[in-house]
Every structure is written in C-alpha cells, then in structure tokens.
Design a protein around this motif. Structure first.
Motif, short mmCIF file in Angstrom:
data_model
loop_
_atom_site.label_atom_id
_atom_site.label_comp_id
_atom_site.label_asym_id
_atom_site.label_seq_id
_atom_site.Cartn_x
_atom_site.Cartn_y
_atom_site.Cartn_z
N SER A 72 0.83 -1.21 0.00
CA SER A 72 0.00 0.00 0.00
C SER A 72 0.86 1.26 0.00
O SER A 72 0.50 2.28 -0.59
CB SER A 72 -0.95 0.02 1.19
OG SER A 72 -0.25 0.19 2.41
N VAL A 73 2.02 1.20 0.66
CA VAL A 73 2.93 2.36 0.69
C VAL A 73 3.51 2.60 -0.70
O VAL A 73 3.52 3.74 -1.19
CB VAL A 73 4.04 2.16 1.74
CG1 VAL A 73 5.09 3.28 1.64
CG2 VAL A 73 3.46 2.12 3.15
N GLU A 74 3.95 1.54 -1.35
CA GLU A 74 4.47 1.66 -2.73
C GLU A 74 3.42 2.29 -3.64
O GLU A 74 3.71 3.18 -4.45
CB GLU A 74 4.87 0.28 -3.28
CG GLU A 74 6.03 -0.38 -2.56
CD GLU A 74 7.39 0.20 -2.93
OE1 GLU A 74 7.54 0.80 -4.01
OE2 GLU A 74 8.32 0.06 -2.12
N ARG A 75 2.20 1.81 -3.51
CA ARG A 75 1.10 2.30 -4.35
C ARG A 75 0.83 3.79 -4.08
O ARG A 75 0.65 4.58 -5.02
CB ARG A 75 -0.15 1.45 -4.06
CG ARG A 75 -1.36 1.80 -4.90
CD ARG A 75 -2.49 0.83 -4.58
NE ARG A 75 -3.75 1.28 -5.18
CZ ARG A 75 -4.92 0.73 -4.91
NH1 ARG A 75 -5.01 -0.30 -4.06
NH2 ARG A 75 -6.02 1.18 -5.48
N PHE A 76 0.83 4.14 -2.81
CA PHE A 76 0.55 5.51 -2.40
C PHE A 76 1.60 6.48 -2.94
O PHE A 76 1.29 7.55 -3.46
CB PHE A 76 0.51 5.57 -0.86
CG PHE A 76 -0.15 6.78 -0.28
CD1 PHE A 76 -1.51 6.79 -0.01
CD2 PHE A 76 0.59 7.92 0.04
CE1 PHE A 76 -2.13 7.90 0.56
CE2 PHE A 76 -0.01 9.03 0.61
CZ PHE A 76 -1.38 9.03 0.87
N LEU A 77 2.87 6.07 -2.82
CA LEU A 77 3.98 6.93 -3.24
C LEU A 77 4.00 7.18 -4.75
O LEU A 77 4.62 8.14 -5.22
CB LEU A 77 5.33 6.34 -2.79
CG LEU A 77 5.54 6.30 -1.27
CD1 LEU A 77 6.80 5.51 -0.92
CD2 LEU A 77 5.60 7.71 -0.67
N LYS A 78 3.29 6.32 -5.50
CA LYS A 78 3.21 6.49 -6.96
C LYS A 78 1.87 7.07 -7.39
O LYS A 78 1.55 7.11 -8.58
CB LYS A 78 3.41 5.13 -7.65
CG LYS A 78 4.79 4.52 -7.45
CD LYS A 78 4.92 3.24 -8.29
CE LYS A 78 6.27 2.59 -8.12
NZ LYS A 78 6.36 1.70 -6.96
#
Length: 236
Positions: A72-78
């Motif tokens: 979810s963090v990877e997705r959020f940062l992109k």
C-alpha cells in the motif's frame, strides 16, 4: 461491496518531532496507506486532514527505498492524487462531522503530542460520536479519543472495549521514556476495557461504532471493521 456515496475522513498528526527534541517522527505511513486503499477500492470518498493542515510529516522509519515498502505504501507513493492529499491536508477546525460516515485516526508517534492537546479534534470527534458516526483508530491513533465525550459528558472509551499500542510494544520500540505518557495506561485510567494480543500481532476490536487496533499490523483489519460498521448502520 461497492460503498458508493460513503465519505470517510482520515485525521493525522502534524507533529514532526518527538516533543521539543529534534528526533523526527510524524505519521506511520502504512497506517494511512493501507486503510486509504481499503476504502478507495470500495469506491469510498476519502478526505485527509491533519491538526494544522498542510504538509503532513511522515516518520522517516516508515518509508524505505522503492521496492522495500509494504504494497500500500508503494502504491501511495506512486499515486499523484494521494500525494497531493498529504502535501495539502485539510485543517480539522474547518470541517464538520456531519459530512462524513466515519472518522479514522492512523497512528505514528507524532500523534502522542498533538492529538491529545487539540481542542478542535476533541470537539470534532465528540460531535461525530454524538451524531452516531463511526470512530476508528489504530496503533497510537486512539490517543485522539482520550478527550472525546458522549452526550452525557462521559469519556467515550469508558466501559468500552478498546485496543491501542501496548506498553510492552512501546518498550520494544525503545520509546516508553520518550512519549509524554503510555497510551495503554491512559486508556485504562479513563475506564476503557483495554485488550491486546502479543506484541506486533494483529488485533482489532469493535465495540459498536468504536473500532480500535493495536499496532501497524492491525490497520487493514481496523479498516475492514470500519466499513462493516458503516454497512451495519446503513442496514438499519
């Protein structure tokens, strides 16, 4: 279930340091990002607010190099829309509980300083509770509940089952002497029926419209229980 027409407000810390020290803190990113997508993926509208509004401080320990973060963090940062929300978060004293079905408080150690001292937060959450809205919080987020009152002026946590970051987890994090108080102790002092799982195991508890989770590992479960509580209300 596609929860069209539902609005959830997420309120996070604006505190970037541990008290008056220079030690950086802020929001624990995964506690924002996992619930954020749990809601967004069900077509829920999500607003992100903070105590001061504007740029939200992120605990540097909660963000790793690309490819090393929780999904979810990877997705959020992109996600440019999501990033815009944390760069210019809403200020809570400009918001009304009436506009939302639920209010969700992610954690991070920053919360321990600014959530308990914010009068606008206590007012907004008390108003939300008295209107029958769902209140949810995870890890250190439940610190935002300690000044929340029901319609008779009692602490909302009194006599209710809650969880939050435990004393033993705070010791494990090496911050039990740094935080202004221990959250588990404070909740117990207020008459909450505090419950926990072993350190850093998933544990979330729902007591009617109050949903709380113990640690970062519990954020997904707290989000799911929040959606369930909103659905239960809609069914009545």
């Amino acid at each position: 279930m596609a929860a069209t027409g539902i609005k959830i407000l997420m309120i996070v810390t604006s505190q970037a340091t541990m008290g008056t020290s220079t030690h950086p803190t802020g929001i624990w990113l995964e506690e924002l990002t996992t619930p954020y997508y749990a809601f967004k993926d069900q077509n829920v509208e999500v607003d992100i607010a903070s105590i001061q509004g504007g740029q939200i401080p992120v605990d540097p320990n909660s963000e790793q190099a690309e490819g090393k973060n929780p999904v979810s963090v990877e997705r959020f940062l992109k996600d440019p829309t999501a990033i815009a929300k944390v760069k210019s978060s809403l200020k809570i004293d400009q918001l009304s509980a009436q506009s939302y079905d639920a209010i969700f408080l992610p954690g991070g150690h920053g919360t321990m300083w600014d959530l308990p001292t914010s009068q606008p937060l206590a007012k907004l959450l008390s108003s939300a509770w008295q209107q029958g809205k769902v209140l949810a919080a995870v890890c250190h987020g439940p610190v935002g509940l300690i000044n929340v009152k029901d319609s008779s002026g009692q602490a909302v946590v009194k006599g209710r089952h809650v969880s939050a970051f435990s004393n033993t987890e705070e010791v494990a994090a090496g911050l039990d002497k740094t935080v202004p108080f221990l959250l588990e102790d404070r909740l117990r002092e207020l008459g909450a029926i505090y419950e926990k799982a072993p350190d850093f195991q998933i544990h979330a508890v729902r007591d009617g419209n109050l949903i709380t989770g113990q640690n970062p590992q519990s954020s997904e479960k707290v989000a799911a229980l929040t959606l369930q509580a909103i659905a239960d209300q809609a069914a009545h």
